[in-house]
Write a protein that holds these residues in place. Structure first.
Motif, short mmCIF file in Angstrom:
data_model
loop_
_atom_site.label_atom_id
_atom_site.label_comp_id
_atom_site.label_asym_id
_atom_site.label_seq_id
_atom_site.Cartn_x
_atom_site.Cartn_y
_atom_site.Cartn_z
N ASN A 57 -2.92 -13.89 12.23
CA ASN A 57 -1.94 -13.25 11.35
C ASN A 57 -2.46 -11.90 10.84
OD1 ASN A 57 -0.16 -15.35 11.62
ND2 ASN A 57 -0.78 -16.37 9.74
N ALA A 58 -3.73 -11.84 10.48
CA ALA A 58 -4.31 -10.58 10.01
C ALA A 58 -4.28 -9.54 11.11
CB ALA A 58 -5.74 -10.81 9.53
N GLN A 59 -4.57 -9.95 12.33
CA GLN A 59 -4.54 -9.03 13.47
C GLN A 59 -3.12 -8.52 13.71
OE1 GLN A 59 -5.65 -10.87 17.21
NE2 GLN A 59 -6.90 -9.09 17.74
N GLN A 60 -2.14 -9.39 13.67
CA GLN A 60 -0.74 -8.97 13.86
C GLN A 60 -0.29 -8.06 12.73
OE1 GLN A 60 1.20 -12.77 14.19
NE2 GLN A 60 0.85 -12.92 16.40
N ARG A 61 -0.70 -8.35 11.51
CA ARG A 61 -0.35 -7.52 10.36
C ARG A 61 -0.96 -6.13 10.52
NH1 ARG A 61 -1.04 -11.24 6.91
NH2 ARG A 61 -3.28 -11.01 6.71
N GLU A 65 1.05 -2.55 10.84
CA GLU A 65 0.75 -1.42 9.95
C GLU A 65 0.36 -0.19 10.75
OE1 GLU A 65 -2.18 -2.92 7.23
OE2 GLU A 65 -0.72 -4.21 6.21
N LYS A 66 -0.39 -0.38 11.82
CA LYS A 66 -0.79 0.74 12.68
C LYS A 66 0.44 1.37 13.33
CE LYS A 66 -3.42 1.73 16.86
NZ LYS A 66 -4.19 1.13 17.95
N GLU A 67 1.35 0.54 13.83
CA GLU A 67 2.57 1.05 14.46
C GLU A 67 3.41 1.86 13.46
OE1 GLU A 67 4.43 -2.41 16.13
OE2 GLU A 67 2.94 -2.57 17.74
N LEU A 68 3.52 1.34 12.24
CA LEU A 68 4.27 2.08 11.21
C LEU A 68 3.59 3.39 10.87
CD1 LEU A 68 5.45 -0.72 8.75
CD2 LEU A 68 6.88 0.78 10.13
N ALA A 69 2.27 3.36 10.75
CA ALA A 69 1.53 4.58 10.42
C ALA A 69 1.73 5.62 11.52
CB ALA A 69 0.05 4.27 10.23
N LEU A 70 1.68 5.20 12.77
CA LEU A 70 1.90 6.14 13.88
C LEU A 70 3.33 6.67 13.89
CD1 LEU A 70 -0.06 4.43 16.79
CD2 LEU A 70 -0.64 6.55 15.61
N ARG A 71 4.28 5.80 13.59
CA ARG A 71 5.68 6.21 13.61
C ARG A 71 5.96 7.29 12.56
NH1 ARG A 71 9.90 1.61 13.13
NH2 ARG A 71 9.23 1.29 15.27
N TYR A 72 5.33 7.15 11.40
CA TYR A 72 5.61 8.08 10.31
C TYR A 72 4.46 9.05 10.04
CZ TYR A 72 9.59 5.10 9.62
OH TYR A 72 10.74 4.40 9.83
N ALA A 73 3.52 9.15 10.97
CA ALA A 73 2.35 10.01 10.78
C ALA A 73 2.74 11.47 10.59
CB ALA A 73 1.40 9.87 11.96
#
Length: 190
Positions: A57-61, A65-73
């Protein structure tokens, strides 16, 4: 050795280690002890599964978060560009009513300065080329032209500006390069 003597030696510690044969010869533990051990094994198995699930779960979370950070970087970059767009709109509006090109040209110059400032904040800088020796790491030669004023191998014109980002070339400058004096200029003795 009698059972009583064995028990006495165990009490005083004189016969501390049992041989494998002696261990195998011992009667099995009582059913109550087996149940306790089974319950403990089941508890440990459950803890292991929970720990694995928590790690997954921590890995998926972290991945989300990484995908969101990249999307809105680039959100900050986009906000900075919106200021440039506002400047463009004001310049277009003033160009519609301008009686001369001077204010429009000033507006476009200001927009260019704002835009270059936005790029500079992001580590993007222009590559200066004219008058510099041709460098294939920085320049893309689109044409070579003879020149009596500029030595061979020196950039004479910049056809499209090049840019670096944090020192790395993201677009080479497209340039014209001097070929030196024209070929027929050196052949005047016939």
């Amino acid at each position: 050795m009698s059972d009583e003597a064995a028990r006495e030696s165990q009490k005083d510690g004189s016969d501390a280690a049992e041989s494998p044969a002696e261990v195998a010869a011992q009667p099995p533990p009582p059913a109550e002890e087996l149940e306790t051990l089974r319950a403990e094994v089941e508890k440990l198995r459950d803890q292991k599964l929970r720990a694995l699930a928590e790690a997954r779960n921590a890995q998926q979370r972290a991945q989300r978060e990484k995908e969101l950070a990249l999307r809105y970087a680039e959100a900050d970059f986009a906000r900075d560009l919106l200021v440039v767009i506002d400047d463009l709109e004001r310049t277009i509006d003033s160009a519609r009513t301008a009686e001369s090109l001077a204010p429009v040209l000033d507006g476009v110059r200001i927009i260019q300065e704002h835009f270059l400032d936005v790029l500079k904040k992001r580590g993007i800088q222009q590559i200066e080329s004219v008058g510099q020796p041709f460098d294939p790491a920085l320049h893309e030669a689109l044409l070579q032209e003879p020149s009596t004023d500029v030595p061979a191998g020196v950039v004479t014109k910049e056809l499209a500006r090049g840019y670096r980002m944090h020192g790395r070339v993201i677009r080479a400058a497209r340039v014209a390069v001097s070929g030196g004096p024209p070929a027929d200029a050196g052949e005047s003795g016939g």
